[in-house]
Design an enzyme around this catalytic site. Sequence first.
Site, mmCIF file in Angstrom:
data_model
loop_
_atom_site.group_PDB
_atom_site.id
_atom_site.type_symbol
_atom_site.label_atom_id
_atom_site.label_comp_id
_atom_site.label_asym_id
_atom_site.label_seq_id
_atom_site.Cartn_x
_atom_site.Cartn_y
_atom_site.Cartn_z
ATOM 1 N N ASP A 63 0.861 -1.173 0.000
ATOM 2 C CA ASP A 63 0.000 0.000 0.000
ATOM 3 C C ASP A 63 0.912 1.242 0.000
ATOM 4 O O ASP A 63 2.086 1.156 0.368
ATOM 5 C CB ASP A 63 -0.894 -0.016 1.246
ATOM 6 C CG ASP A 63 -1.650 1.277 1.420
ATOM 7 O OD1 ASP A 63 -2.368 1.670 0.486
ATOM 8 O OD2 ASP A 63 -1.503 1.923 2.492
ATOM 9 N N ASP A 122 -0.141 5.219 0.632
ATOM 10 C CA ASP A 122 -0.367 6.266 1.641
ATOM 11 C C ASP A 122 -0.551 5.653 3.034
ATOM 12 O O ASP A 122 -1.406 4.801 3.235
ATOM 13 C CB ASP A 122 -1.608 7.085 1.272
ATOM 14 C CG ASP A 122 -1.412 7.831 -0.034
ATOM 15 O OD1 ASP A 122 -1.000 8.996 0.021
ATOM 16 O OD2 ASP A 122 -1.643 7.227 -1.099
ATOM 17 N N ASP A 139 -2.320 -0.250 5.801
ATOM 18 C CA ASP A 139 -2.588 0.459 7.056
ATOM 19 C C ASP A 139 -4.042 0.831 7.280
ATOM 20 O O ASP A 139 -4.403 1.285 8.359
ATOM 21 C CB ASP A 139 -1.792 1.776 7.089
ATOM 22 C CG ASP A 139 -2.367 2.794 6.122
ATOM 23 O OD1 ASP A 139 -2.449 2.477 4.927
ATOM 24 O OD2 ASP A 139 -2.777 3.878 6.572
HETATM 25 MG MG LIG Z 1 -2.946 3.356 3.118
#
Ligand SMILES: [Mg+2]
Length: 245
Positions: free
Chosen positions: A20, A22, A197
């Site tokens: 991932d 960001d 996240d």
């Molecule tokens: Mg992310």
Amino acid sequence: MAIPDAFADIDLKTHTLLLDVDGTLLDIAPTPDRVAVPGDLRLTLARLSEVTGGAIALVSGRQIAALDRLFTPLQLSAVGVHGAELRVGGNMIDRGLKPLPQALRDRLARGAAAIGLLTEDKGYSFALHFRNAPEKESAAQELAQTGREQFPDENLDVTANKMLFEVVRRGVSKGRGIEALMTYQPFAGRRPVFVGDDRTDEDGFVAVQGLQGLAFAVARDFPGLAGKFSTPDEVRRALTALARH
Ligand SMILES: [Mg+2]
């Protein structure tokens, strides 16, 4: 917190890295266009791409074109717009999806302008950001929900992520995107390692676990994780160490 042992032990000859962007590779910025990509991260990713024979991919809610602008001159394989876009080894793969109706995107853009929300029109999805205006969370959610309800035949969902709501086609998820990616060479036959996240990454955790892979989270709890990082900086340092092996 230190780098998880299970991550440090990854064999790059038999595993594939799915990352991932960001909040995982990059620190979250006040607006999506203000994130910074450290120069040595590009070098690390290029090195990892070499070592894995190209079995490394970005898995993001961003459009693949936006990922290319961020990581230029790198053009890695990628799952974009939460799985609506897919590119493997430089070839865009048609996922057979229709973009959101233009009338819906116009409606969301108008509504967001009226309440002062930042938007991202990604074709297959439309994001309403309230990071700069946390007090507008419920207005953003209502705008997304009513937009979705106005197009009942389009099979749309509203997803909630870090400081944004997003209207997407039902069934579009990072999990489905990862499963599709893993059917192509050089990914097929390797064990996927996914690091994410956010809420939308949870589909990805489940998908890699279903493929006998390893799921790692950044500052997030989820059942069956192989390990946890505390910050994107820690992920970057772990990747640098992995690239040196
Ligand atoms: Mg992310």
